[in-house]
Design a protein around this motif. Structure first.
Motif, PDB file in Angstrom:
ATOM      1  N   UNK A  15       0.545  -0.959  -0.415  1.00  0.00           N
ATOM      2  CA  UNK A  15       0.079   0.194   0.557  1.00  0.00           C
ATOM      3  C   UNK A  15       1.105   1.202   0.323  1.00  0.00           C
ATOM      4  N   UNK A  16       1.891   1.387  -1.093  1.00  0.00           N
ATOM      5  CA  UNK A  16       2.268   2.779  -1.224  1.00  0.00           C
ATOM      6  C   UNK A  16       1.815   4.018  -1.142  1.00  0.00           C
ATOM      7  N   UNK A  17       0.415   4.214  -1.076  1.00  0.00           N
ATOM      8  CA  UNK A  17      -0.061   5.509  -1.648  1.00  0.00           C
ATOM      9  C   UNK A  17      -0.063   5.740   0.581  1.00  0.00           C
ATOM     10  N   UNK A  45       2.449   5.361   2.591  1.00  0.00           N
ATOM     11  CA  UNK A  45       3.561   4.878   3.201  1.00  0.00           C
ATOM     12  C   UNK A  45       3.659   6.260   4.581  1.00  0.00           C
ATOM     13  N   UNK A  46       2.612   6.850   4.723  1.00  0.00           N
ATOM     14  CA  UNK A  46       3.723   8.105   5.252  1.00  0.00           C
ATOM     15  C   UNK A  46       2.565   7.376   6.858  1.00  0.00           C
ATOM     16  N   UNK A  47       1.361   6.868   6.977  1.00  0.00           N
ATOM     17  CA  UNK A  47       0.886   6.515   7.535  1.00  0.00           C
ATOM     18  C   UNK A  47       1.150   4.918   8.667  1.00  0.00           C
ATOM     19  N   UNK A  48       2.382   4.156   8.039  1.00  0.00           N
ATOM     20  CA  UNK A  48       2.388   3.118   8.038  1.00  0.00           C
ATOM     21  C   UNK A  48       4.076   3.671   8.560  1.00  0.00           C
ATOM     22  N   UNK A  49       4.476   4.395   8.083  1.00  0.00           N
ATOM     23  CA  UNK A  49       6.449   4.912   8.689  1.00  0.00           C
ATOM     24  C   UNK A  49       5.688   5.675  10.280  1.00  0.00           C
ATOM     25  N   UNK A  50       4.549   6.560  10.048  1.00  0.00           N
ATOM     26  CA  UNK A  50       4.237   6.951  11.504  1.00  0.00           C
ATOM     27  C   UNK A  50       3.788   5.690  12.752  1.00  0.00           C
ATOM     28  N   UNK A  51       2.969   4.304  12.051  1.00  0.00           N
ATOM     29  CA  UNK A  51       2.986   3.259  13.495  1.00  0.00           C
ATOM     30  C   UNK A  51       4.062   3.060  13.635  1.00  0.00           C
ATOM     31  N   UNK A  52       5.171   2.793  12.466  1.00  0.00           N
ATOM     32  CA  UNK A  52       6.275   1.625  12.584  1.00  0.00           C
ATOM     33  C   UNK A  52       7.032   2.456  13.299  1.00  0.00           C
ATOM     34  N   UNK A  53       7.205   3.797  13.766  1.00  0.00           N
ATOM     35  CA  UNK A  53       7.707   4.898  14.424  1.00  0.00           C
ATOM     36  C   UNK A  53       7.209   4.154  15.979  1.00  0.00           C
ATOM     37  N   UNK A  60       7.091  12.422   7.601  1.00  0.00           N
ATOM     38  CA  UNK A  60       6.626  13.907   7.955  1.00  0.00           C
ATOM     39  C   UNK A  60       7.196  13.959   5.305  1.00  0.00           C
ATOM     40  N   UNK A  61       7.383  13.200   4.997  1.00  0.00           N
ATOM     41  CA  UNK A  61       8.078  12.656   3.506  1.00  0.00           C
ATOM     42  C   UNK A  61       7.017  12.875   2.821  1.00  0.00           C
ATOM     43  N   UNK A  62       6.227  11.859   3.570  1.00  0.00           N
ATOM     44  CA  UNK A  62       4.746  11.175   2.473  1.00  0.00           C
ATOM     45  C   UNK A  62       3.862  12.036   2.575  1.00  0.00           C
ATOM     46  N   UNK A  63       3.228  12.740   3.798  1.00  0.00           N
ATOM     47  CA  UNK A  63       2.222  13.098   3.954  1.00  0.00           C
ATOM     48  C   UNK A  63       2.102  14.110   3.771  1.00  0.00           C
ATOM     49  N   UNK A  64       0.637  14.965   2.978  1.00  0.00           N
ATOM     50  CA  UNK A  64       0.658  16.060   2.434  1.00  0.00           C
ATOM     51  C   UNK A  64       0.442  17.115   3.564  1.00  0.00           C
ATOM     52  N   UNK A  65       1.168  17.906   3.305  1.00  0.00           N
ATOM     53  CA  UNK A  65       1.133  19.738   3.982  1.00  0.00           C
ATOM     54  C   UNK A  65       0.506  19.756   5.087  1.00  0.00           C
ATOM     55  N   UNK A  66      -1.073  19.625   4.680  1.00  0.00           N
ATOM     56  CA  UNK A  66      -2.450  19.400   4.718  1.00  0.00           C
ATOM     57  C   UNK A  66      -3.417  18.206   5.439  1.00  0.00           C
ATOM     58  N   UNK A  67      -2.242  17.636   6.097  1.00  0.00           N
ATOM     59  CA  UNK A  67      -3.221  16.232   7.113  1.00  0.00           C
ATOM     60  C   UNK A  67      -2.466  16.421   7.693  1.00  0.00           C
ATOM     61  N   UNK A  68      -4.197  16.274   8.935  1.00  0.00           N
ATOM     62  CA  UNK A  68      -4.437  16.540  10.136  1.00  0.00           C
ATOM     63  C   UNK A  68      -3.084  14.989  10.811  1.00  0.00           C
ATOM     64  N   UNK A  69      -2.676  13.793   9.763  1.00  0.00           N
ATOM     65  CA  UNK A  69      -1.705  12.721  10.402  1.00  0.00           C
ATOM     66  C   UNK A  69      -0.498  13.891  10.792  1.00  0.00           C
ATOM     67  N   UNK A  70      -0.338  14.703   9.852  1.00  0.00           N
ATOM     68  CA  UNK A  70       1.322  15.168  10.410  1.00  0.00           C
ATOM     69  C   UNK A  70       0.934  16.164  11.667  1.00  0.00           C
ATOM     70  N   UNK A  71      -0.144  15.881  12.433  1.00  0.00           N
ATOM     71  CA  UNK A  71      -0.261  16.655  13.378  1.00  0.00           C
ATOM     72  C   UNK A  71      -0.022  15.977  14.331  1.00  0.00           C
ATOM     73  N   UNK A  72      -0.780  14.319  14.333  1.00  0.00           N
ATOM     74  CA  UNK A  72       0.489  13.420  15.439  1.00  0.00           C
ATOM     75  C   UNK A  72       1.707  13.127  15.248  1.00  0.00           C
TER      76      UNK A  72
END
Length: 186
Positions: free
Chosen positions: A18-20, A22-30, A50-62
């Motif tokens: 699920x390459x799309x 990646x940001x969420x998965x890398x967060x979970x790995x962290x 942070x490199x894979x999440x859009x600049x307005x993605x709420x996940x970036x706040x987490x």
């Protein structure tokens, strides 16, 4: 390590499938690395997220909030997620501690969380989930200010998010908010 090893294996498999996400998965790995005490690996995965999440993605706040917690734990000698015992010990040492590189970086991550918040859509900000993000940002930033000995700034943050200020009646939220406010006044 138990279940965390399994979680890491699943996350690594998902990166390829699920390459799309990646940001969420890398967060979970962290998260999994942090839970087993591998702070450097946790930081590495959070920063990659942070490199894979859009600049307005709420996940970036987490992600930025977790980076802030991580650096607070390094800079304030408290355990992951800031246990109450850790905060009591921190406050006992506050005169000797002051601000250090990790706490400055933690405050920087809090600022990045607020910048992401500003980029979010107005219709999301006004939802209960959006409000939860905002209060969490201010809470994390307030704890970082407390850890850095910036008690006046910590009090401002924590007073903004007390249930009374928010107009809510939630005993759990009240306990946490007033506990953190009390630490800033300690």
């Amino acid at each position: 390590h138990g279940q965390y090893d399994q979680a890491q294996e699943v996350c690594l498999s998902m990166l390829a499938l699920v390459p799309e996400k990646q940001g969420e998965i890398l967060y979970l790995l962290g998260q999994t690395w942090w839970r087993v005490g591998e702070i450097d690996l946790a930081e590495q995965h959070f920063l990659q997220a942070t490199e894979f999440l859009a600049s307005n993605d709420p996940m970036l706040i987490r992600v930025y909030n977790e980076l802030s917690f991580l650096d607070q734990s390094r800079g304030a000698w408290i355990g992951p997620y800031g246990s109450l015992i850790g905060w009591v010990g921190l406050l006992a040492k506050r005169k000797r501690m002051g601000e250090n590189q990790y706490l400055r970086r933690a405050l920087g991550y809090c600022q990045k969380s607020l910048e992401v918040w500003e980029r979010l859509e107005a219709n999301f900000k006004n939802t209960p989930e959006g409000q939860n993000f905002w209060t969490h940002i201010l809470d994390v930033q307030g704890m970082a200010y407390t850890a850095a000995g910036k008690f006046d700034q910590a009090r401002v943050n924590h007073e903004l998010i007390t249930p009374k200020a928010l107009g809510i009646d939630d005993k759990d939220a009240a306990g946490a908010a007033y506990n953190n406010l009390g630490l800033a006044y300690y």
